[in-house]
Design an enzyme around this catalytic site. Structure first.
Site, mmCIF file in Angstrom:
data_model
loop_
_atom_site.group_PDB
_atom_site.id
_atom_site.type_symbol
_atom_site.label_atom_id
_atom_site.label_comp_id
_atom_site.label_asym_id
_atom_site.label_seq_id
_atom_site.Cartn_x
_atom_site.Cartn_y
_atom_site.Cartn_z
ATOM 1 N N HIS A 185 -23.997 -44.072 -23.139
ATOM 2 C CA HIS A 185 -25.070 -43.471 -22.052
ATOM 3 C C HIS A 185 -25.149 -41.908 -22.369
ATOM 4 C CE1 HIS A 185 -21.234 -41.325 -20.753
ATOM 5 N NE2 HIS A 185 -20.613 -42.390 -20.893
ATOM 6 N N SER B 271 -19.164 -45.048 -19.166
ATOM 7 C CA SER B 271 -18.372 -45.749 -20.308
ATOM 8 C C SER B 271 -17.991 -47.074 -20.309
ATOM 9 C CB SER B 271 -17.140 -44.797 -20.628
ATOM 10 O OG SER B 271 -17.396 -43.639 -21.330
ATOM 11 N N ASP C 53 -19.768 -36.265 -24.253
ATOM 12 C CA ASP C 53 -19.266 -36.360 -22.788
ATOM 13 C C ASP C 53 -18.158 -35.641 -22.000
ATOM 14 O OD1 ASP C 53 -19.612 -38.571 -20.497
ATOM 15 O OD2 ASP C 53 -17.377 -38.728 -20.937
ATOM 16 N N ASP D 25 -19.209 -37.017 -11.431
ATOM 17 C CA ASP D 25 -20.292 -38.002 -11.298
ATOM 18 C C ASP D 25 -21.112 -37.585 -10.521
ATOM 19 O OD1 ASP D 25 -18.772 -39.602 -13.140
ATOM 20 O OD2 ASP D 25 -17.624 -40.474 -11.537
HETATM 21 O O1 LIG Z 1 -14.196 -41.088 -15.642
HETATM 22 C C1 LIG Z 1 -15.040 -40.138 -16.112
HETATM 23 O O2 LIG Z 1 -14.498 -39.351 -16.870
HETATM 24 C C2 LIG Z 1 -16.379 -40.097 -15.529
HETATM 25 O O3 LIG Z 1 -16.361 -40.419 -14.103
HETATM 26 C C3 LIG Z 1 -17.187 -40.919 -16.184
HETATM 27 O O4 LIG Z 1 -17.139 -40.780 -17.729
HETATM 28 P P1 LIG Z 1 -17.089 -41.865 -18.709
HETATM 29 O O5 LIG Z 1 -17.800 -43.104 -18.060
HETATM 30 O O6 LIG Z 1 -17.730 -41.446 -20.132
HETATM 31 O O7 LIG Z 1 -15.468 -42.187 -18.882
HETATM 32 MN MN LIG Z 2 -18.801 -42.580 -21.875
HETATM 33 MN MN LIG Z 3 -18.234 -39.631 -19.125
#
Ligand SMILES: O=C(O)[C@H](O)COP(=O)(O)O
Ligand SMILES: [Mn+2]
Ligand SMILES: [Mn+2]
EC number: 5.4.2.12
Length: 559
Positions: A472, A81, A430, A171
């Site tokens: 993403h 993100s 997500d 992740d």
């Molecule tokens: O921080 C998070 O939730 C994940 O590590 C990555 O998710 P995001 O990049 O969609 O926030």
């Molecule tokens: Mn994201």
């Molecule tokens: Mn995410």
């Protein structure tokens, strides 16, 4: 002219009109992948997104959302993100935290900077504490960077080091924390052989301990504070690998949500509370989930929870996490300087903007979008609305999240006539994808699709334009695969659930009654990525993009 004297005026687009309302939708974690049972977007009923796809190739296409296209070190780095929204908002590709830290470690410059020199002043008499996410996910941190930092710090004179680990499983694969802890323990043992008193002092799962974001739930940060600073936690162990294995054996336990624990010595005393005179480094490079702990560690005035004891420490972040708040004030590596974002340009060119998401993604469409800068550029031109997220639950329990509420706010903003850009992030694919719950993720994708419909209907009513894209992949692939794309099985023959993002490209669709008929996606940018979206949107607002922006994805042909 801006107050800096810089000329923010954008040239008119030769063919596209100004004043259209643009509904700009970012579906978080919504990639394009082969259709099979582990592709929740495919399995879910998503009639709106399916119909947009029929506009290909002129009004629907894919864009790259991972690796070098978003400023990450390699093509093996999945998108996320932060880098995704940075690219979408800034229209250029910046070397991101992961890459900048790699370079600073490789050159040794990290140990020569102001931030390291500052924490180093504690080494002679006190402990160096390192707090952060222990995995090789490369989204918030990387284990190899932690190991290099440990080695370098000991070479620079740190005599006593305590590591406060946060287990991942979001992740990276769930359960991988055990292996990472073993690698870390191995390196710490090597340091001990060299006479450095180095060990793990505390731990906990990232989603339950420390790494909350956008002030959704301060109790998460408090749990971390209690373990890391006060040395207090419900679980006490003598060894971190044993701690993780034991806590993971509890029913429904997973890496993301492990309860906090502290490591104690033979007499039962915690080995690493943070005390006056100590140095602390939060070693995550990514900002969103470090801002809250940075505030707790740095601010004298702080009322989010009772810190009980506030040690006088020398604190530095791996990076500066918030450029506007200048937080933290000391840091080891300069963050990318993401300037002249599209949001800032548009405020100077008369485009009034509304941005909205729910708490867990609110900063994505504001802070990340604006180059890791909190607040408005111009509060007369912009309105940001945050819908409170549910807290204290994992989102598979309520996979619809606040999608409808976000869409209704966007709808009202579109119909209000007060804004030319209405921008949202729809978190479902997500946030639910990260839980690894396939059934719930299917529900999540359907909910996001329904929210898109609400916004597109409003755009239809006002004769506007829509741009629907994503930051993403995530929900389109919920299983770990081998090189030929087959699902990988674990030792017991179960499929290995993929909780993380993916390397997949994401869709972008344009349309709406306000779109000039001759507008279509160019064919000469086959490897276009998220950074090409900002210029595209500027064009649709009736402007030419700045010349150093990645080129627009669209052209206007005479029909
Ligand atoms: O921080 C998070 O939730 C994940 O590590 C990555 O998710 P995001 O990049 O969609 O926030
Ligand atoms: Mn994201
Ligand atoms: Mn995410």
């Amino acid at each position: 002219m801006g107050s800096s004297g810089f000329d923010w005026k954008l040239p008119d687009h030769p063919k596209l009109p100004k004043g259209k309302v643009i509904g700009l939708i970012v579906l978080d974690g919504w990639g394009e992948a082969n259709a099979d049972q582990y592709n929740c977007i495919h399995v879910a009923e998503t009639p709106v997104m399916d119909s947009l796809k029929k506009g290909a190739p002129e009004r629907w296409r894919l864009v790259r959302a991972h690796g070098t296209a978003v400023g990450l070190p390699t093509e093996d780095d999945m998108g996320n993100s932060e880098v995704g929204h940075n690219a979408l908002g800034a229209g250029r590709i910046f070397a991101q935290g992961a890459k900048l830290v790699d370079a600073a470690l490789a050159s040794g410059k990290i140990f020569e900077g102001e931030g390291f020199k500052y924490v180093k002043e504690s080494f002679e008499t006190n402990t160096l504490h390192l707090i952060g996410l222990m995995s090789d996910g490369g989204v918030h941190s990387r284990l190899d960077q932690l190991l290099l930092l440990l080695k370098g710090a000991s070479e620079q004179g740190a005599k006593k080091i305590r590591v406060h680990i946060l287990t991942d499983g979001r992740d990276v694969l769930d359960g991988s924390s055990v292996g990472f802890a073993e690698i870390l323990e191995n390196d710490l043992a090597k340091l001990r052989e060299k006479g450095v008193d180095a060990q793990i002092a505390s731990g906990g799962g990232r989603m339950y301990v420390t790494m909350d974001r956008y002030e959704n739930d301060w109790s998460v940060v408090k749990r971390g504070w209690d373990a890391q600073v006060l040395g207090e936690a419900p679980y006490k162990f003598k060894n971190a690998v044993e701690a993780i294995k034991t806590l993971r054996a509890e029913p429904n336990a997973n890496d993301q949500y492990l309860p906090p624990f502290v490591i104690v010595d033979d007499s039962g005393k915690p080995v690493g509370p943070i005390v006056d005179g100590d140095a602390v480094v939060t070693f995550n490079f990514r900002a969103d989930r470090m801002v809250m702990i940075a505030k707790a560690l740095e601010y004298a005035d702080f009322d989010k929870f009772d810190r009980v004891r506030v040690p006088k420490i020398r604190y530095a972040g791996m990076l500066q996490y918030d450029g506007e708040l200048k937080l933290p004030s000391h840091y080891l590596v300069e963050p990318p300087e993401i300037d002249r974002t599209s949001g800032e340009y548009l405020t100077y060119n008369g485009v009034r903007t509304f941005a909205c998401s729910e708490t867990v993604k609110f900063g994505h469409v504001t802070f990340f979008w604006n180059g890791n800068r909190s607040g408005y550029f111009n509060d007369k031109m912009e309105e940001y609305v945050e819908i409170p997220s549910d807290s204290g639950i994992t989102f598979n329990v309520r996979p619809k999240m606040k999608a409808v509420e976000i869409a209704e706010k966007a709808r009202d903003a579109i119909l209000s006539g007060k804004f030319e850009q209405v921008r949202v992030n729809l978190p479902n694919g997500d946030m639910v994808g990260h839980t690894g719950d396939i059934e719930a993720t299917i529900v999540a994708c359907k909910a996001a699709d329904e929210a898109v419909k609400i916004i597109l209907d409003a755009i239809e009513k006002v004769g506007g334009i829509y741009v629907v894209t994503a930051d993403h992949g995530n929900a389109e692939d919920m299983v770990k695969r081998n090189k030929t794309g087959q699902p990988l099985l674990d030792k017991s023959g179960n499929i290995q659930i993929l909780t993380s993002h993916t390397l997949q490209p994401v869709p972008i669709a344009i349309g709406g009654p306000g779109l000039v008929p001759g507008v279509r996606f160019r064919k000469d940018l086959p490897s276009g990525g998220l950074a090409n979206v900002a210029a595209t949107v500027m064009n649709l607002h009736g402007f030419q993009a700045p010349s150093d922006y990645e080129p627009s994805l669209i052209e206007v042909v005479d029909n």
